[in-house]
Design a protein around this motif. Structure first.
Motif, PDB file in Angstrom:
ATOM      1  N   GLY A  34      49.204  28.690  50.886  1.00  0.00           N
ATOM      2  CA  GLY A  34      48.804  28.254  49.562  1.00  0.00           C
ATOM      3  C   GLY A  34      49.904  27.533  48.825  1.00  0.00           C
ATOM      4  O   GLY A  34      51.030  27.384  49.306  1.00  0.00           O
ATOM      5  N   THR A  35      49.558  27.071  47.632  1.00  0.00           N
ATOM      6  CA  THR A  35      50.544  26.520  46.719  1.00  0.00           C
ATOM      7  C   THR A  35      50.208  26.958  45.308  1.00  0.00           C
ATOM      8  O   THR A  35      49.055  27.303  45.006  1.00  0.00           O
ATOM      9  CB  THR A  35      50.632  24.987  46.820  1.00  0.00           C
ATOM     10  N   ILE A  36      51.222  26.953  44.463  1.00  0.00           N
ATOM     11  CA  ILE A  36      51.062  27.354  43.063  1.00  0.00           C
ATOM     12  C   ILE A  36      50.846  26.086  42.254  1.00  0.00           C
ATOM     13  O   ILE A  36      51.761  25.280  42.092  1.00  0.00           O
ATOM     14  CB  ILE A  36      52.281  28.161  42.597  1.00  0.00           C
ATOM     15  N   GLN A  37      49.633  25.913  41.777  1.00  0.00           N
ATOM     16  CA  GLN A  37      49.219  24.638  41.206  1.00  0.00           C
ATOM     17  C   GLN A  37      50.124  24.161  40.084  1.00  0.00           C
ATOM     18  O   GLN A  37      50.557  23.004  40.066  1.00  0.00           O
ATOM     19  CB  GLN A  37      47.780  24.725  40.708  1.00  0.00           C
ATOM     20  N   TRP A  38      50.439  25.049  39.146  1.00  0.00           N
ATOM     21  CA  TRP A  38      51.208  24.592  37.984  1.00  0.00           C
ATOM     22  C   TRP A  38      52.675  24.302  38.325  1.00  0.00           C
ATOM     23  O   TRP A  38      53.344  23.601  37.583  1.00  0.00           O
ATOM     24  CB  TRP A  38      51.100  25.583  36.831  1.00  0.00           C
ATOM     25  N   MET A  39      53.138  24.798  39.468  1.00  0.00           N
ATOM     26  CA  MET A  39      54.484  24.466  39.922  1.00  0.00           C
ATOM     27  C   MET A  39      54.496  23.166  40.716  1.00  0.00           C
ATOM     28  O   MET A  39      55.371  22.316  40.547  1.00  0.00           O
ATOM     29  CB  MET A  39      55.042  25.602  40.777  1.00  0.00           C
ATOM     30  N   SER A  40      53.505  23.002  41.601  1.00  0.00           N
ATOM     31  CA  SER A  40      53.445  21.799  42.430  1.00  0.00           C
ATOM     32  C   SER A  40      53.119  20.552  41.623  1.00  0.00           C
ATOM     33  O   SER A  40      53.587  19.456  41.941  1.00  0.00           O
ATOM     34  CB  SER A  40      52.385  21.967  43.533  1.00  0.00           C
ATOM     35  N   TYR A  41      52.296  20.727  40.591  1.00  0.00           N
ATOM     36  CA  TYR A  41      51.840  19.582  39.791  1.00  0.00           C
ATOM     37  C   TYR A  41      52.057  19.844  38.297  1.00  0.00           C
ATOM     38  O   TYR A  41      51.097  19.955  37.536  1.00  0.00           O
ATOM     39  CB  TYR A  41      50.363  19.308  40.068  1.00  0.00           C
ATOM     40  N   GLU A  53      47.003  29.143  43.981  1.00  0.00           N
ATOM     41  CA  GLU A  53      47.371  30.059  42.910  1.00  0.00           C
ATOM     42  C   GLU A  53      47.314  29.276  41.606  1.00  0.00           C
ATOM     43  O   GLU A  53      47.939  28.223  41.468  1.00  0.00           O
ATOM     44  CB  GLU A  53      48.755  30.652  43.176  1.00  0.00           C
ATOM     45  N   LEU A  54      46.542  29.792  40.667  1.00  0.00           N
ATOM     46  CA  LEU A  54      46.270  29.070  39.433  1.00  0.00           C
ATOM     47  C   LEU A  54      46.457  29.996  38.240  1.00  0.00           C
ATOM     48  O   LEU A  54      46.626  31.203  38.391  1.00  0.00           O
ATOM     49  CB  LEU A  54      44.854  28.488  39.485  1.00  0.00           C
ATOM     50  N   LYS A  55      46.415  29.402  37.049  1.00  0.00           N
ATOM     51  CA  LYS A  55      46.635  30.185  35.836  1.00  0.00           C
ATOM     52  C   LYS A  55      45.483  30.069  34.834  1.00  0.00           C
ATOM     53  O   LYS A  55      45.606  30.496  33.699  1.00  0.00           O
ATOM     54  CB  LYS A  55      47.939  29.771  35.161  1.00  0.00           C
ATOM     55  N   SER A 106      35.268  24.535  47.598  1.00  0.00           N
ATOM     56  CA  SER A 106      36.485  24.257  48.374  1.00  0.00           C
ATOM     57  C   SER A 106      36.728  25.173  49.568  1.00  0.00           C
ATOM     58  O   SER A 106      37.447  24.808  50.488  1.00  0.00           O
ATOM     59  CB  SER A 106      37.700  24.353  47.448  1.00  0.00           C
ATOM     60  N   HIS A 107      36.215  26.402  49.538  1.00  0.00           N
ATOM     61  CA  HIS A 107      36.542  27.432  50.532  1.00  0.00           C
ATOM     62  C   HIS A 107      38.026  27.815  50.467  1.00  0.00           C
ATOM     63  O   HIS A 107      38.606  28.313  51.442  1.00  0.00           O
ATOM     64  CB  HIS A 107      36.165  27.008  51.950  1.00  0.00           C
ATOM     65  N   LEU A 108      38.683  27.578  49.340  1.00  0.00           N
ATOM     66  CA  LEU A 108      40.040  28.058  49.112  1.00  0.00           C
ATOM     67  C   LEU A 108      40.004  29.522  48.677  1.00  0.00           C
ATOM     68  O   LEU A 108      39.112  29.932  47.920  1.00  0.00           O
ATOM     69  CB  LEU A 108      40.724  27.257  47.990  1.00  0.00           C
ATOM     70  N   LYS A 109      40.979  30.305  49.132  1.00  0.00           N
ATOM     71  CA  LYS A 109      41.173  31.631  48.564  1.00  0.00           C
ATOM     72  C   LYS A 109      41.821  31.446  47.201  1.00  0.00           C
ATOM     73  O   LYS A 109      42.850  30.761  47.082  1.00  0.00           O
ATOM     74  CB  LYS A 109      42.060  32.497  49.454  1.00  0.00           C
ATOM     75  N   VAL A 110      41.256  32.050  46.186  1.00  0.00           N
ATOM     76  CA  VAL A 110      41.735  31.872  44.818  1.00  0.00           C
ATOM     77  C   VAL A 110      42.621  33.056  44.435  1.00  0.00           C
ATOM     78  O   VAL A 110      42.221  34.218  44.549  1.00  0.00           O
ATOM     79  CB  VAL A 110      40.560  31.750  43.831  1.00  0.00           C
ATOM     80  N   CYS A 111      43.827  32.744  43.972  1.00  0.00           N
ATOM     81  CA  CYS A 111      44.763  33.749  43.472  1.00  0.00           C
ATOM     82  C   CYS A 111      45.117  33.382  42.031  1.00  0.00           C
ATOM     83  O   CYS A 111      45.256  32.201  41.696  1.00  0.00           O
ATOM     84  CB  CYS A 111      46.028  33.800  44.316  1.00  0.00           C
ATOM     85  N   TYR A 112      45.272  34.387  41.204  1.00  0.00           N
ATOM     86  CA  TYR A 112      45.515  34.142  39.779  1.00  0.00           C
ATOM     87  C   TYR A 112      46.916  34.632  39.399  1.00  0.00           C
ATOM     88  O   TYR A 112      47.237  35.814  39.563  1.00  0.00           O
ATOM     89  CB  TYR A 112      44.473  34.860  38.930  1.00  0.00           C
ATOM     90  N   GLY A 113      47.728  33.719  38.888  1.00  0.00           N
ATOM     91  CA  GLY A 113      49.064  34.072  38.419  1.00  0.00           C
ATOM     92  C   GLY A 113      49.081  34.217  36.908  1.00  0.00           C
ATOM     93  O   GLY A 113      48.884  33.238  36.181  1.00  0.00           O
ATOM     94  N   ALA A 114      49.313  35.431  36.435  1.00  0.00           N
ATOM     95  CA  ALA A 114      49.346  35.686  34.992  1.00  0.00           C
ATOM     96  C   ALA A 114      50.751  35.576  34.414  1.00  0.00           C
ATOM     97  O   ALA A 114      50.948  35.802  33.219  1.00  0.00           O
ATOM     98  CB  ALA A 114      48.773  37.072  34.705  1.00  0.00           C
ATOM     99  N   GLN A 115      51.731  35.207  35.261  1.00  0.00           N
ATOM    100  CA  GLN A 115      53.107  35.114  34.771  1.00  0.00           C
ATOM    101  C   GLN A 115      53.246  34.171  33.570  1.00  0.00           C
ATOM    102  O   GLN A 115      53.953  34.518  32.610  1.00  0.00           O
ATOM    103  CB  GLN A 115      54.040  34.676  35.913  1.00  0.00           C
ATOM    104  N   PRO A 116      52.614  32.978  33.572  1.00  0.00           N
ATOM    105  CA  PRO A 116      52.757  32.089  32.417  1.00  0.00           C
ATOM    106  C   PRO A 116      52.231  32.679  31.114  1.00  0.00           C
ATOM    107  O   PRO A 116      52.714  32.326  30.029  1.00  0.00           O
ATOM    108  CB  PRO A 116      51.950  30.849  32.820  1.00  0.00           C
TER     109      PRO A 116
END
Length: 296
Positions: free
Chosen positions: A12-19, A41-43, A59-69
């Motif tokens: 995976g990638t962390i969306q808000w970090m990659s973009y 991984e999204l927020k 998408s068939h992506l596994k969705v992960c939620y990052g609450a750190q932000p």
């Protein structure tokens, strides 16, 4: 390795970090269209959550939620010794569980807050209280809660880690909640003065999620701290050999699971003047090379 990495991990990638600079809907579509990624991984997307959910559902992506932000932006502290402050942090994390469920995630990840030596034990008890409340609520939805292990004295200065302290906390949590786990990140090992082998072996029973990336830990150098620069950044701590070592330890410790693969996400972002797509390609190249060098 002869086998594909995608056999053993959901990469995976962390969306808000990659973009960090691109419109969130545009970057979400870019990740959804890239079959290198098995997970995102999204927020959350605020008023555009319904639009995002439609993309994720296709998408068939596994969705992960990052609450750190949710915590870092407004400087909320889930281990605040002031009870009102702790409750504010808990409230936004409860909201994160609801948002994560709507978007299709099976849990959330968060981090501990800052601490002071004089009140460390009180802060620890406050973090237990918050995390147990989150796990109680998440359990009603069949969801999990993960705590990410950060540095304790360099940048984020979070209560959890280093690894032995994270193990103590996770053991305390697991006595009451089976839906709790730890998220570990190769980027953070240099910031806690630890190695992949030490961290993974110390936290072995509790790890449920993996990140990898880079860090600069030489004081006075550009990018110092928990800033996740690209691989190959000047004066940085991690590159292909360190990622190879990380993967080797994960293999030795039994984390290669073809039946129920763990998420392994890249957490890499830009330094000034850099290009999002180039840095993302850089990260894929390093991962591909490290995997190719890994022994069967």
């Amino acid at each position: 390795m002869k086998d594909s990495i995608h056999k053993y991990f959901q990469v995976g990638t962390i969306q808000w970090m990659s973009y960090p600079n691109r419109d969130p809907m545009e970057s979400l579509k870019a990740i959804a269209k890239d079959d290198f990624f098995d997970a995102i991984e999204l927020k959350g997307y605020g008023e555009k959550n319904a639009e995002a959910k439609a993309i994720l559902d296709q998408s068939h992506l596994k969705v992960c939620y990052g609450a750190q932000p949710r915590l870092l932006g407004p400087k909320l502290n889930p281990n605040d010794i002031d009870e009102e402050g702790r409750k504010k942090a808990e409230a936004t994390l409860m909201e994160a569980i609801d948002e994560a469920e709507y978007l299709g995630a099976k849990g959330i990840a968060f981090l501990a807050g800052k601490w002071e030596e004089a009140t460390k034990e009180q802060a620890y008890q406050q973090l237990l209280k918050t995390t147990r409340n989150l796990c109680d609520y998440a359990a009603t939805k069949g969801m999990n809660v993960e705590l990410e292990v950060f540095d304790y004295d360099m940048d984020k200065a979070a209560l959890i880690g280093p690894a032995p302290y994270a193990a103590k906390f996770a053991a305390d949590m697991r006595t009451t909640h089976s839906n709790f786990g730890l998220l570990v990140d190769l980027s953070h090992f240099p910031t806690t003065y630890e190695t992949s082998q030490f961290v993974i072996r110390t936290l072995r029973p509790y790890i449920t999620h993996f990140h990898f990336g880079n860090a600069v830990v030489k004081q006075g150098c550009d990018g110092y701290g928990d800033l996740h620069p690209r691989f190959g950044y000047p004066n940085s701590a991690n590159d292909t050999p360190e990622l190879l070592d990380y993967l080797r330890v994960l293999k030795q410790e039994g984390f290669f699971d073809a039946e129920n693969p763990y998420v392994l996400s890249m957490e890499v972002t830009l330094r000034p003047g850099e290009d999002e797509d180039i840095v993302l390609a850089n990260t894929k190249r390093v991962l591909n090379r490290a995997w190719a060098l890994l022994e069967d």
